[in-house]
Design a protein around this motif. Sequence first.
Motif, PDB file in Angstrom:
ATOM      1  N   ARG A  10       0.917  -0.886   0.045  1.00 40.01           N
ATOM      2  CA  ARG A  10       0.063   0.197   0.096  1.00 40.01           C
ATOM      3  C   ARG A  10       0.855   1.346   0.084  1.00 40.01           C
ATOM      4  NH1 ARG A  10      -2.174  -0.318   4.896  1.00 40.01           N
ATOM      5  NH2 ARG A  10      -3.573  -2.273   3.488  1.00 40.01           N
ATOM      6  N   ARG A  11       2.038   0.705   0.775  1.00 41.25           N
ATOM      7  CA  ARG A  11       3.348   2.462   0.847  1.00 41.25           C
ATOM      8  C   ARG A  11       3.708   2.832  -1.035  1.00 41.25           C
ATOM      9  NH1 ARG A  11       8.187   1.984   4.744  1.00 41.25           N
ATOM     10  NH2 ARG A  11       8.791   0.795   2.912  1.00 41.25           N
ATOM     11  N   THR A  12       3.674   1.280  -1.542  1.00 43.10           N
ATOM     12  CA  THR A  12       4.264   1.515  -2.740  1.00 43.10           C
ATOM     13  C   THR A  12       4.022   2.030  -3.367  1.00 43.10           C
ATOM     14  OG1 THR A  12       5.686  -0.323  -2.365  1.00 43.10           O
ATOM     15  CG2 THR A  12       5.407   0.313  -4.699  1.00 43.10           C
ATOM     16  N   LEU A  13       2.088   1.931  -3.170  1.00 38.21           N
ATOM     17  CA  LEU A  13       1.086   2.923  -4.575  1.00 38.21           C
ATOM     18  C   LEU A  13       0.991   4.595  -4.051  1.00 38.21           C
ATOM     19  CD1 LEU A  13      -1.235   0.119  -4.933  1.00 38.21           C
ATOM     20  CD2 LEU A  13       0.049   0.632  -5.807  1.00 38.21           C
ATOM     21  N   VAL A  14       1.403   4.643  -2.221  1.00 41.96           N
ATOM     22  CA  VAL A  14       0.888   5.901  -2.144  1.00 41.96           C
ATOM     23  C   VAL A  14       1.958   6.612  -2.424  1.00 41.96           C
ATOM     24  CG1 VAL A  14       0.976   7.370   0.487  1.00 41.96           C
ATOM     25  CG2 VAL A  14      -0.793   5.349  -0.314  1.00 41.96           C
ATOM     26  N   ARG A  15       3.602   6.363  -2.109  1.00 42.42           N
ATOM     27  CA  ARG A  15       4.201   7.276  -1.944  1.00 42.42           C
ATOM     28  C   ARG A  15       5.030   7.716  -4.094  1.00 42.42           C
ATOM     29  NH1 ARG A  15       9.590   4.292   1.065  1.00 42.42           N
ATOM     30  NH2 ARG A  15       9.733   2.834   0.082  1.00 42.42           N
ATOM     31  N   ASN A  16       4.182   6.948  -4.599  1.00 41.08           N
ATOM     32  CA  ASN A  16       4.307   7.034  -6.174  1.00 41.08           C
ATOM     33  C   ASN A  16       3.408   7.381  -6.515  1.00 41.08           C
ATOM     34  OD1 ASN A  16       7.192   5.664  -6.925  1.00 41.08           O
ATOM     35  ND2 ASN A  16       6.794   4.089  -5.021  1.00 41.08           N
ATOM     36  N   MET A  86       8.204   1.516 -11.208  1.00 43.27           N
ATOM     37  CA  MET A  86       8.036   0.540 -10.643  1.00 43.27           C
ATOM     38  C   MET A  86       9.972   0.099 -10.012  1.00 43.27           C
ATOM     39  SD  MET A  86       7.361  -3.409 -11.896  1.00 43.27           S
ATOM     40  CE  MET A  86       8.368  -2.677 -13.397  1.00 43.27           C
ATOM     41  N   GLN A  87      10.618   0.551 -10.569  1.00 44.57           N
ATOM     42  CA  GLN A  87      11.973   0.394 -10.099  1.00 44.57           C
ATOM     43  C   GLN A  87      12.920   1.771  -9.455  1.00 44.57           C
ATOM     44  OE1 GLN A  87      14.261  -1.442 -12.261  1.00 44.57           O
ATOM     45  NE2 GLN A  87      12.589  -2.277 -13.329  1.00 44.57           N
ATOM     46  N   ASN A  88      12.235   2.951  -9.544  1.00 43.69           N
ATOM     47  CA  ASN A  88      11.972   3.309  -8.180  1.00 43.69           C
ATOM     48  C   ASN A  88      12.019   3.295  -6.879  1.00 43.69           C
ATOM     49  OD1 ASN A  88      13.641   5.623  -9.425  1.00 43.69           O
ATOM     50  ND2 ASN A  88      12.232   7.182  -9.598  1.00 43.69           N
ATOM     51  N   GLU A  89      10.444   2.491  -7.059  1.00 44.16           N
ATOM     52  CA  GLU A  89      10.962   1.638  -5.773  1.00 44.16           C
ATOM     53  C   GLU A  89      11.408   0.920  -5.573  1.00 44.16           C
ATOM     54  OE1 GLU A  89       8.072   0.660  -2.403  1.00 44.16           O
ATOM     55  OE2 GLU A  89       8.184   3.418  -3.588  1.00 44.16           O
ATOM     56  N   MET A  95      16.806  -0.364  -0.216  1.00 45.28           N
ATOM     57  CA  MET A  95      18.172   0.774   0.371  1.00 45.28           C
ATOM     58  C   MET A  95      16.938   0.967   2.126  1.00 45.28           C
ATOM     59  SD  MET A  95      20.317   2.474  -1.241  1.00 45.28           S
ATOM     60  CE  MET A  95      20.797   1.054  -1.773  1.00 45.28           C
ATOM     61  N   GLU A  96      16.305   0.434   2.288  1.00 47.11           N
ATOM     62  CA  GLU A  96      15.894   0.152   3.223  1.00 47.11           C
ATOM     63  C   GLU A  96      16.173  -0.889   3.982  1.00 47.11           C
ATOM     64  OE1 GLU A  96      11.425   0.613   2.925  1.00 47.11           O
ATOM     65  OE2 GLU A  96      10.991   2.835   2.424  1.00 47.11           O
ATOM     66  N   VAL A  97      15.903  -2.006   3.143  1.00 45.84           N
ATOM     67  CA  VAL A  97      16.531  -3.117   4.030  1.00 45.84           C
ATOM     68  C   VAL A  97      17.208  -3.051   4.558  1.00 45.84           C
ATOM     69  CG1 VAL A  97      17.233  -4.963   3.704  1.00 45.84           C
ATOM     70  CG2 VAL A  97      14.630  -4.405   2.468  1.00 45.84           C
ATOM     71  N   ALA A  98      18.225  -2.525   3.100  1.00 45.07           N
ATOM     72  CA  ALA A  98      20.459  -2.206   3.346  1.00 45.07           C
ATOM     73  C   ALA A  98      20.243  -1.366   4.314  1.00 45.07           C
ATOM     74  CB  ALA A  98      20.557  -1.648   2.722  1.00 45.07           C
ATOM     75  N   HIS A  99      19.593  -0.508   4.774  1.00 46.20           N
ATOM     76  CA  HIS A  99      19.534   0.481   5.960  1.00 46.20           C
ATOM     77  C   HIS A  99      19.697   0.081   7.101  1.00 46.20           C
ATOM     78  CE1 HIS A  99      18.169   3.747   8.988  1.00 46.20           C
ATOM     79  NE2 HIS A  99      19.223   4.694   8.141  1.00 46.20           N
ATOM     80  N   TRP A 129       6.853  -5.295  -7.957  1.00 51.31           N
ATOM     81  CA  TRP A 129       5.424  -4.973  -9.097  1.00 51.31           C
ATOM     82  C   TRP A 129       4.599  -5.124  -8.609  1.00 51.31           C
ATOM     83  CZ3 TRP A 129       6.311 -11.375  -9.791  1.00 51.31           C
ATOM     84  CH2 TRP A 129       7.617 -11.566 -10.772  1.00 51.31           C
ATOM     85  N   ILE A 130       4.319  -4.290  -7.592  1.00 55.48           N
ATOM     86  CA  ILE A 130       3.087  -4.040  -7.174  1.00 55.48           C
ATOM     87  C   ILE A 130       2.586  -2.014  -7.823  1.00 55.48           C
ATOM     88  CG2 ILE A 130       3.680  -2.582  -5.347  1.00 55.48           C
ATOM     89  CD1 ILE A 130       0.160  -4.596  -5.225  1.00 55.48           C
ATOM     90  N   ALA A 131       3.695  -1.643  -8.344  1.00 57.67           N
ATOM     91  CA  ALA A 131       3.669  -0.777  -8.931  1.00 57.67           C
ATOM     92  C   ALA A 131       3.505  -0.640 -10.539  1.00 57.67           C
ATOM     93  CB  ALA A 131       4.926   0.054  -8.875  1.00 57.67           C
ATOM     94  N   ASP A 132       3.587  -2.060 -11.197  1.00 56.05           N
ATOM     95  CA  ASP A 132       2.767  -2.198 -12.553  1.00 56.05           C
ATOM     96  C   ASP A 132       1.684  -3.312 -12.431  1.00 56.05           C
ATOM     97  OD1 ASP A 132       3.788  -2.875 -15.016  1.00 56.05           O
ATOM     98  OD2 ASP A 132       4.057  -4.772 -15.008  1.00 56.05           O
ATOM     99  N   ILE A 133       1.803  -4.130 -11.373  1.00 55.46           N
ATOM    100  CA  ILE A 133       0.447  -4.456 -11.532  1.00 55.46           C
ATOM    101  C   ILE A 133      -1.335  -3.869 -11.525  1.00 55.46           C
ATOM    102  CG2 ILE A 133      -0.777  -5.731 -10.194  1.00 55.46           C
ATOM    103  CD1 ILE A 133       1.281  -7.943  -8.896  1.00 55.46           C
ATOM    104  N   THR A 134      -1.059  -2.484 -10.380  1.00 53.02           N
ATOM    105  CA  THR A 134      -2.330  -1.985 -10.665  1.00 53.02           C
ATOM    106  C   THR A 134      -2.489  -1.398 -11.932  1.00 53.02           C
ATOM    107  OG1 THR A 134      -1.527  -1.536  -7.851  1.00 53.02           O
ATOM    108  CG2 THR A 134      -3.254  -0.120  -9.498  1.00 53.02           C
ATOM    109  N   PRO A 135      -1.615  -0.488 -12.464  1.00 56.54           N
ATOM    110  CA  PRO A 135      -2.111  -0.071 -13.642  1.00 56.54           C
ATOM    111  C   PRO A 135      -2.665  -1.203 -14.684  1.00 56.54           C
ATOM    112  CG  PRO A 135      -0.183   0.778 -12.927  1.00 56.54           C
ATOM    113  CD  PRO A 135       0.063  -0.550 -11.905  1.00 56.54           C
TER     114      PRO A 135
END
Length: 576
Positions: A10-16, A86-89, A95-99, A129-135
């Motif tokens: 859900r957060r992926t869809l919101v911030r993109n 999708m690539q930015n997400e 980066m979040e996991v690495a941090h 992929w959710i950024a590609d699945i939704t559109p």
Amino acid sequence: MKTGGTAILRRTLVRNRGRLGIGTVLVCLHQVAETLVPISIGVIVDRAVATGDVFALAVWLCALALLFLVLTAAWRYGARFIVVAMQNEAHQLRMEVAHRILDPRGVRTDLRAGELLSVSTSDADRAAWIADITPRAAAALTAAIGSAIALLLIDVPLGLAVLIGTPVILGLLQLAAPLITRRATDQQAAVARASAMATDLVSGLRPLRGIGAEVSASRRYRAASRDALGATLHTAKSSAVFAGVSMTVSALLAVGVAGFAGWFALEGRITIGELITVVGLSQFFIEPLGVLAGLPGFLALARASADRLALVLDAEPLLPAGSGQTLDGSELSLTGVSYRSLSGLDLRVTPGELLGVVAYRPQDAEALAALLSGQVPPDRYDGELTVGGVRLADADLAHARRTLLVEPHNGDLFSGTVASNVTAGRPGATASEVHAALSASAAVDVVEAHPEGLDHEVADRGSSLSGGQRQRVALARALVAQAPVMVLHDPTTAVDAVTEHTIAGGIADLRHRTAALDPTSPTVAGRQTTILITSSPALLSVTDRVVVLDDGTVAGEGTHSQLATENANYRQAVLR
């Protein structure tokens, strides 16, 4: 804050939402234009071809060309917005996991290094992929609704067949989504376990060869890899069956609609142009319906990866935040400490002392080194560990790391140069300080052995250096840091006896004797404390005091000479 797999998606869809909003509108416009193509061809047949109107034919052909122009442009730019999002997400999740993994406070997780690598790479990509699945879902729904409306205008039963048949098919196929999610989760876990084992094998290849265990290790990895392959094939089989069934059902619906349209044309209920439109829409309709039918499978894979991401992102910190106190002084004290094999250990190290610790059992030495490293949360040991009178768990984490430095037995080097590795803990070290540390650790010959000197390239984990060279460079790095309290665990196991004596004298001179002889030395005020956890007689001979550990507690103490003379067990453990 807990996130969970669903919250991550859900957060992926919101911030993109910006890029995804524009991209979704454009790909939906593309599907509308796709839907209008067979409709336009039907109109051309009825209004131009059937009537012989050349002007109308020219006008409609120009409209059809404009339609294709809109169709192409909408897809091109819409797909670009979606792919960028999708690539930015995926990058953001990595980066979040690495941090999270590199958080100085650590992370409470049972995942090993290889599994964490899998989460930060393949799982991050799949969750994005959710950024590609939704559109795609929005575009396919647009095409399905547009086709249904067109069919309703041509003939109500045809339109109703599509409007009713589509949700029924999607609802039935959605029942298989939980199964695919479970199998995808199992697959990712199996692949991560194989990756973790491969990472362990690569990092421990030399020791495995030394004890002749490479055959056994390769057998274990082969079994883990086979399990991963089986899980992957199982998931692929489920996805393939799902895709095959969904495409077959979609095709049967389209064929049924086209068949009824042909029958209606024979009865005169629809025109030839409308028949062409219906047949074209039926062929076109297979694609969006297939996309809608296949999306639950992709969504299941994205959800499974998002759940694995949540295992890391939701994990609690290993160490407490502390009260932010600073550690003042270099006195170290352990009172009634029980951890692993340690049992009620009492140990006090005075400021400026060079202490040797001999553990008759290796597990006692490892437990003590781990505890002093500050990486053990206070809820995992009993007793109290203080530095300068302040509980280590209450201290500011960054300040504690600068005050108490533990160089592990197997210290890793980083890719870069010898200089960058030696100054990694203190980038501002002067050239004279670096040279002094290299001399004390007998690492000068490592520098002099290469034409580039300090600029000699070091491969990842120091694999381009020998074991003894890696150990000496790591020791030099620890000495350059000039920590008020430094703990060295078996720092000379990979060097010869002559070099070991040189290192013993170098450590004592650099951290204790030089400071005592030079009143202007900056280390006098801090009274540097050094703890050598070792059984090396060369290192123990330069210490002020030696403490002997047995059965997890202090079994004796004195100078090296006293213990070597009076304690038979000590002689057997040290003077072998």
